[in-house]
Motif scaffolding. Structure first.
Motif, PDB file in Angstrom:
ATOM      1  N   ALA A 263      -6.440  -4.226  -4.723  1.00 24.98           N
ATOM      2  CA  ALA A 263      -6.979  -3.414  -5.822  1.00 24.98           C
ATOM      3  C   ALA A 263      -6.049  -3.374  -7.030  1.00 24.98           C
ATOM      4  O   ALA A 263      -4.836  -3.541  -6.920  1.00 24.98           O
ATOM      5  N   ASP A 264      -6.651  -3.141  -8.187  1.00 28.98           N
ATOM      6  CA  ASP A 264      -5.929  -2.973  -9.448  1.00 28.98           C
ATOM      7  C   ASP A 264      -5.431  -1.526  -9.526  1.00 28.98           C
ATOM      8  O   ASP A 264      -6.243  -0.600  -9.630  1.00 28.98           O
ATOM      9  N   PRO A 265      -4.129  -1.290  -9.482  1.00 32.48           N
ATOM     10  CA  PRO A 265      -3.613   0.089  -9.488  1.00 32.48           C
ATOM     11  C   PRO A 265      -4.055   0.903 -10.697  1.00 32.48           C
ATOM     12  O   PRO A 265      -4.302   2.105 -10.566  1.00 32.48           O
ATOM     13  N   SER A 266      -4.161   0.277 -11.863  1.00 35.66           N
ATOM     14  CA  SER A 266      -4.538   1.029 -13.063  1.00 35.66           C
ATOM     15  C   SER A 266      -5.964   1.562 -12.958  1.00 35.66           C
ATOM     16  O   SER A 266      -6.265   2.651 -13.452  1.00 35.66           O
ATOM     17  N   ARG A 267      -6.826   0.822 -12.274  1.00 36.94           N
ATOM     18  CA  ARG A 267      -8.212   1.271 -12.123  1.00 36.94           C
ATOM     19  C   ARG A 267      -8.327   2.329 -11.019  1.00 36.94           C
ATOM     20  O   ARG A 267      -9.155   3.238 -11.107  1.00 36.94           O
ATOM     21  N   ILE A 268      -7.494   2.213  -9.984  1.00 35.14           N
ATOM     22  CA  ILE A 268      -7.451   3.290  -8.983  1.00 35.14           C
ATOM     23  C   ILE A 268      -6.991   4.584  -9.657  1.00 35.14           C
ATOM     24  O   ILE A 268      -7.553   5.656  -9.412  1.00 35.14           O
ATOM     25  N   LYS A 269      -5.980   4.463 -10.500  1.00 34.03           N
ATOM     26  CA  LYS A 269      -5.457   5.646 -11.197  1.00 34.03           C
ATOM     27  C   LYS A 269      -6.558   6.339 -11.994  1.00 34.03           C
ATOM     28  O   LYS A 269      -6.663   7.572 -11.987  1.00 34.03           O
ATOM     29  N   LYS A 270      -7.402   5.581 -12.675  1.00 37.83           N
ATOM     30  CA  LYS A 270      -8.481   6.181 -13.467  1.00 37.83           C
ATOM     31  C   LYS A 270      -9.458   6.939 -12.575  1.00 37.83           C
ATOM     32  O   LYS A 270      -9.907   8.037 -12.917  1.00 37.83           O
ATOM     33  N   ASP A 271      -9.805   6.351 -11.437  1.00 38.11           N
ATOM     34  CA  ASP A 271     -10.707   7.053 -10.509  1.00 38.11           C
ATOM     35  C   ASP A 271     -10.076   8.344 -10.001  1.00 38.11           C
ATOM     36  O   ASP A 271     -10.737   9.394  -9.935  1.00 38.11           O
ATOM     37  N   LEU A 272      -8.797   8.278  -9.630  1.00 40.10           N
ATOM     38  CA  LEU A 272      -8.118   9.473  -9.121  1.00 40.10           C
ATOM     39  C   LEU A 272      -8.053  10.564 -10.185  1.00 40.10           C
ATOM     40  O   LEU A 272      -8.329  11.736  -9.910  1.00 40.10           O
ATOM     41  N   ALA A 273      -7.689  10.185 -11.417  1.00 39.40           N
ATOM     42  CA  ALA A 273      -7.578  11.165 -12.496  1.00 39.40           C
ATOM     43  C   ALA A 273      -8.934  11.812 -12.774  1.00 39.40           C
ATOM     44  O   ALA A 273      -9.027  13.031 -12.992  1.00 39.40           O
TER      45      ALA A 273
ATOM     46  N   ARG B 198      -1.705  17.849  -5.427  1.00 42.04           N
ATOM     47  CA  ARG B 198      -3.029  17.975  -4.831  1.00 42.04           C
ATOM     48  C   ARG B 198      -3.390  16.753  -3.988  1.00 42.04           C
ATOM     49  O   ARG B 198      -4.444  16.729  -3.346  1.00 42.04           O
ATOM     50  N   LEU B 199      -2.531  15.740  -4.014  1.00 37.92           N
ATOM     51  CA  LEU B 199      -2.795  14.490  -3.288  1.00 37.92           C
ATOM     52  C   LEU B 199      -1.692  14.237  -2.257  1.00 37.92           C
ATOM     53  O   LEU B 199      -0.510  14.211  -2.597  1.00 37.92           O
ATOM     54  N   ASP B 200      -2.075  14.059  -0.997  1.00 35.95           N
ATOM     55  CA  ASP B 200      -1.131  13.730   0.067  1.00 35.95           C
ATOM     56  C   ASP B 200      -1.258  12.252   0.433  1.00 35.95           C
ATOM     57  O   ASP B 200      -2.368  11.688   0.435  1.00 35.95           O
ATOM     58  N   ARG B 201      -0.137  11.649   0.780  1.00 35.03           N
ATOM     59  CA  ARG B 201      -0.120  10.261   1.257  1.00 35.03           C
ATOM     60  C   ARG B 201      -0.220  10.265   2.780  1.00 35.03           C
ATOM     61  O   ARG B 201       0.472  11.034   3.441  1.00 35.03           O
ATOM     62  N   VAL B 202      -1.074   9.402   3.312  1.00 35.25           N
ATOM     63  CA  VAL B 202      -1.269   9.322   4.757  1.00 35.25           C
ATOM     64  C   VAL B 202      -1.202   7.857   5.194  1.00 35.25           C
ATOM     65  O   VAL B 202      -1.876   6.998   4.628  1.00 35.25           O
TER      66      VAL B 202
ATOM     67  N   HIS C  37       0.832  -1.217   0.000  1.00 36.84           N
ATOM     68  CA  HIS C  37       0.000   0.000   0.000  1.00 36.84           C
ATOM     69  C   HIS C  37       0.861   1.259   0.000  1.00 36.84           C
ATOM     70  O   HIS C  37       0.551   2.237  -0.701  1.00 36.84           O
ATOM     71  N   LEU C  38       1.923   1.268   0.788  1.00 36.93           N
ATOM     72  CA  LEU C  38       2.806   2.435   0.812  1.00 36.93           C
ATOM     73  C   LEU C  38       3.450   2.657  -0.553  1.00 36.93           C
ATOM     74  O   LEU C  38       3.605   3.804  -1.009  1.00 36.93           O
ATOM     75  N   TYR C  39       3.826   1.559  -1.205  1.00 38.38           N
ATOM     76  CA  TYR C  39       4.403   1.657  -2.553  1.00 38.38           C
ATOM     77  C   TYR C  39       3.356   2.192  -3.535  1.00 38.38           C
ATOM     78  O   TYR C  39       3.659   3.084  -4.349  1.00 38.38           O
ATOM     79  N   LEU C  40       2.136   1.660  -3.461  1.00 33.68           N
ATOM     80  CA  LEU C  40       1.072   2.116  -4.358  1.00 33.68           C
ATOM     81  C   LEU C  40       0.772   3.603  -4.147  1.00 33.68           C
ATOM     82  O   LEU C  40       0.522   4.331  -5.118  1.00 33.68           O
ATOM     83  N   GLN C  41       0.765   4.049  -2.900  1.00 30.56           N
ATOM     84  CA  GLN C  41       0.538   5.469  -2.631  1.00 30.56           C
ATOM     85  C   GLN C  41       1.548   6.329  -3.390  1.00 30.56           C
ATOM     86  O   GLN C  41       1.171   7.328  -4.027  1.00 30.56           O
ATOM     87  N   ARG C  42       2.812   5.966  -3.315  1.00 30.02           N
ATOM     88  CA  ARG C  42       3.855   6.750  -3.995  1.00 30.02           C
ATOM     89  C   ARG C  42       3.658   6.715  -5.511  1.00 30.02           C
ATOM     90  O   ARG C  42       3.720   7.757  -6.180  1.00 30.02           O
ATOM     91  N   GLN C  43       3.434   5.530  -6.045  1.00 27.47           N
ATOM     92  CA  GLN C  43       3.312   5.384  -7.499  1.00 27.47           C
ATOM     93  C   GLN C  43       2.068   6.088  -8.039  1.00 27.47           C
ATOM     94  O   GLN C  43       2.126   6.759  -9.071  1.00 27.47           O
ATOM     95  N   LEU C  44       0.967   5.926  -7.359  1.00 22.97           N
ATOM     96  CA  LEU C  44      -0.285   6.539  -7.825  1.00 22.97           C
ATOM     97  C   LEU C  44      -0.191   8.055  -7.793  1.00 22.97           C
ATOM     98  O   LEU C  44      -0.694   8.740  -8.696  1.00 22.97           O
TER      99      LEU C  44
END
Length: 227
Positions: free
Chosen positions: A203-213, A136-140, A119-126
């Protein structure tokens, strides 16, 4: 003898016409008008936020599927009393200080198992995939026990919020999908401090990315990059 109907009017008698007194309700009308103006100003200021939420939550073009689960209604960030937070040095941090930016939140104990590291890795990559919107996005990372954070994780936690709180206090704000532990998910919080989305376990990181974008685009007027 003069007929009464033809008698002369005494010239000393004068008629005076005075203006009518103002209705007593006029101050109340002014008060109502003032309140209406205030409501109109509020509506203009709130319009971008309302419109963006309406677009994302209500208007769903054909073929669009949200990957993360929308939290309806969003859950506001608890008060400092209800969600006490400590930084890695044991200093108190006001919960309200988290407001102002989007937050991508993970939850885990300080020992940080394999899922936590992922999860920590995904936070950085996303965050990096957002390009110009990444500030505009902070990691917590919300640490839910007293275990110290491993030294080997510190380099990857630069510029991230690492805050300690108890599971019982955190349960006032975040909750997992039924049948899952709290640390199974990444959670998304909007700039007002409202928890508004939960991503699936594994979770699928590519699909999280789409939601975030999509959210960054729909709500670009909410906040400014950086703090």
């Amino acid at each position: 003898m003069s007929h009464p109907d033809t008698a002369q009017v005494d010239p000393m008698i004068q008629l005076s016409v005075h203006s009518m007194p103002k209705p007593a309700s006029e101050p109340a009308q002014r008060t109502r008008a003032g309140r209406l103006k205030m409501l109109l100003v509020w509506a203009v200021c709130a319009a971008p936020v309302v419109a963006s939420y309406f677009t994302y939550y209500v208007i769903k073009p054909q073929g669009r599927v949200n990957y993360g689960t929308l939290i309806m209604p969003p859950k506001p960030l608890p008060s400092d009393v209800n969600l006490p937070l400590l930084d890695q040095d044991g200093r108190s941090v006001k919960a309200a200080s988290l407001k102002g930016q989007w937050l991508l939140v993970t939850v885990a104990g300080g020992a940080c198992d394999q899922r936590c590291e992922q999860h920590l890795y995904l936070q950085r990559q996303l965050r990096e995939t957002l390009g110009k919107d990444k500030d505009r996005l902070d990691r917590v990372w919300l640490v839910t026990d007293q275990a110290p954070v491993r030294a080997g994780l510190q380099d990857g936690l630069k510029n991230a919020w690492v805050l300690r709180t108890s599971p019982s206090d955190l349960a006032r704000w975040l909750s997992p999908q039924e049948g899952q532990p709290l640390d199974a998910h990444l959670y998304l919080v909007d700039p007002r401090g409202d928890w508004m989305m939960r991503f699936p376990a594994d979770a699928d990181p590519s699909r999280i990315k789409k939601d975030l974008a999509r959210l960054m685009k729909a709500n670009e007027s909410w906040d400014d990059p950086g703090r």
